[in-house]
Design a protein around this motif. Structure first.
Motif, PDB file in Angstrom:
ATOM      1  N   UNK A  38       0.624  -1.133  -0.056  1.00 54.15           N
ATOM      2  CA  UNK A  38      -0.125   0.110  -0.021  1.00 54.15           C
ATOM      3  C   UNK A  38       0.937   1.211  -0.179  1.00 54.15           C
ATOM      4  N   UNK A  39       1.935   1.162   0.729  1.00 51.15           N
ATOM      5  CA  UNK A  39       2.697   2.494   0.881  1.00 51.15           C
ATOM      6  C   UNK A  39       3.399   2.617  -0.716  1.00 51.15           C
TER       7      UNK A  39
ATOM      8  N   UNK B 205      -1.437   5.681  -7.043  1.00 56.69           N
ATOM      9  CA  UNK B 205      -2.817   5.519  -6.671  1.00 56.69           C
ATOM     10  C   UNK B 205      -3.689   6.451  -5.912  1.00 56.69           C
ATOM     11  N   UNK B 206      -4.863   6.477  -6.064  1.00 58.32           N
ATOM     12  CA  UNK B 206      -5.722   7.332  -5.440  1.00 58.32           C
ATOM     13  C   UNK B 206      -6.805   6.790  -4.590  1.00 58.32           C
TER      14      UNK B 206
ATOM     15  N   UNK C  16      -4.463  -1.614   8.170  1.00 54.67           N
ATOM     16  CA  UNK C  16      -4.445  -1.581   6.809  1.00 54.67           C
ATOM     17  C   UNK C  16      -5.112  -0.439   6.319  1.00 54.67           C
ATOM     18  N   UNK C  17      -6.453   0.075   6.940  1.00 56.01           N
ATOM     19  CA  UNK C  17      -6.957   1.342   6.541  1.00 56.01           C
ATOM     20  C   UNK C  17      -6.302   2.520   7.080  1.00 56.01           C
TER      21      UNK C  17
ATOM     22  N   UNK D 241      -5.150   5.714   4.981  1.00 47.96           N
ATOM     23  CA  UNK D 241      -5.776   6.878   5.621  1.00 47.96           C
ATOM     24  C   UNK D 241      -4.543   8.008   5.668  1.00 47.96           C
ATOM     25  N   UNK D 242      -3.526   7.532   6.289  1.00 54.00           N
ATOM     26  CA  UNK D 242      -2.163   8.257   6.669  1.00 54.00           C
ATOM     27  C   UNK D 242      -1.628   8.615   5.209  1.00 54.00           C
ATOM     28  N   UNK D 243      -1.706   8.039   4.331  1.00 47.55           N
ATOM     29  CA  UNK D 243      -1.221   8.311   2.878  1.00 47.55           C
ATOM     30  C   UNK D 243      -2.232   9.239   1.946  1.00 47.55           C
ATOM     31  N   UNK D 244      -3.493   9.408   2.401  1.00 45.89           N
ATOM     32  CA  UNK D 244      -4.373  10.088   1.816  1.00 45.89           C
ATOM     33  C   UNK D 244      -5.117   9.321   0.597  1.00 45.89           C
TER      34      UNK D 244
END
Length: 374
Positions: free
Chosen positions: A48-49, A56-57, A75-76, A80-83
């Protein structure tokens, strides 16, 4: 390749193939992966990072049933931290009390809740799980109480097409913002059960009229999206917006694919995250580049005015019906095999409509009566 490779904007993450339901139309592969083959929490977080770094948006968290992963909130929170916008796609069965609120607190943006029928008997028949319908309704109410936007997903086939008006009423009753009337796409378990799921043409024509009227009448009240049935079409849909054009999916074991059914194409090899980086796979994978853009197309696609509208349609459908992933999608009227779609509809109409192979981790077996989910 005819165009530059742009960063992907969307991703479907199949976190697990485990599920409390056994839906006969499931798009998961027939050979399901067991829990011991799922990626670890750390591996999913690393993926995900990198997905966020890649551009990826939005990520759709799916399965199987993603809430069976005890690390889902973590995971969520990472996304969320990455927007990154997160959409949870769930069957809504067996979610522990307080879990929805915890996911909302972790930063979940949206919930997409699937219903196999607008009424309990249909839901139980298709999902092979008693009491599932009532649990889904309770989940929907908990989602809205947690302040999360709700989409009702209604996969449509022969056994529930007459319930389309009732799906619309159900979505309104549950205060959904969106209803997706999605005619079943024949891949995975749905392909295995195609003859039992295929509707007749008259029912499809009624469905189209009902949906169009609802879209008009409910504008500004309920968004009604419509995924049309390929076998009754004149032109194909762009698969995932075009093969490896702006989205991809990841299987529970980290295998990265352009779409959920791409593994059915036997001459392509799909790589796993960890063996290769996500960026390497997106840009350089031979499988991802096999049907990218338009250079791969033969006639009649190569000279077609629609080639950058539908991007050749569905490669997996071409594989299933034409026997070649490079063939013109038989859903297209310009395909020499377009008439075969009608023949497959006729074959389904003459078949036993109630013989299902329920989705199971083990080898699928015909099932004629409802039995408890394993």
């Amino acid at each position: 390749m005819s165009e530059a490779i742009l960063p992907p904007i969307g991703m479907l993450a199949e976190l697990t193939h485990r599920c409390p339901l056994q839906c006969v139309y499931c798009s998961n592969p027939v050979e399901l992966l067991k829990a011991n083959r799922e990626m670890s929490t750390d591996a999913w977080i690393a993926l995900f990072e990198e997905a966020a770094d890649l551009g990826v948006l939005q990520i759709h968290l799916s399965g199987g049933e993603p809430t069976l992963r005890p690390d889902l909130e973590k995971l969520i929170a990472t996304l969320s931290r990455r927007g990154v916008y997160t959409n949870l796609i769930t069957a809504g069965v067996g979610i522990a009390e307080g879990r929805i609120e915890a996911m909302a607190a972790a930063g979940l943006d949206h919930v997409q809740l699937s219903f196999q029928g607008a009424f309990a008997p249909t839901t139980e028949k298709i999902g092979n799980n008693r009491g599932a319908h009532e649990k889904k309704i309770e989940t929907a109410r908990r989602v809205r109480a947690a302040g999360l936007p709700l989409t009702i997903n209604a996969p449509i086939h022969r056994h529930n097409m007459q319930e389309v008006p009732d799906f619309i009423e159900l979505a309104l009753e549950l205060d959904a913002e969106r209803l997706e009337i999605a005619n079943v796409q024949y891949a995975g378990w749905a392909l295995l059960n195609r003859n039992s799921l295929m509707p007749d043409r008259e029912a499809v024509e009624r469905e189209v009229e009902i949906v169009r009227q609802a879209q008009k009448d409910l504008h500004g009240i309920l968004a009604v999206d419509f995924v049309t049935p390929d076998y009754f079409a004149i032109y194909p849909k762009p698969c995932m917006g075009g093969w490896a054009r702006d989205a991809f999916m990841v299987a529970p074991d980290g295998t990265v694919l352009p779409c959920h059914a791409a593994g059915t194409i036997p001459n392509l090899t799909f790589e796993r995250f960890g063996d290769k980086s996500l960026t390497e796979i997106w840009l350089d994978s031979p499988a991802f580049n096999a049907f990218r853009g338009t250079d791969w197309m033969a006639e009649p696609c190569r000279s077609c005015e629609r080639k950058e509208i539908d991007w050749g349609g569905c490669r997996c459908q071409a594989m299933a019906i034409a026997g070649s992933a490079a063939a013109t999608d038989p859903a297209c009227i310009k395909s020499p095999l377009h008439a075969q779609m009608a023949a497959l509809i006729d074959e389904a109409m003459a078949s036993d409509k109630d013989v299902f192979r329920y989705r199971r981790i083990s080898t699928p077996q015909p099932a004629g009566t409802l039995e408890p989910a394993s």
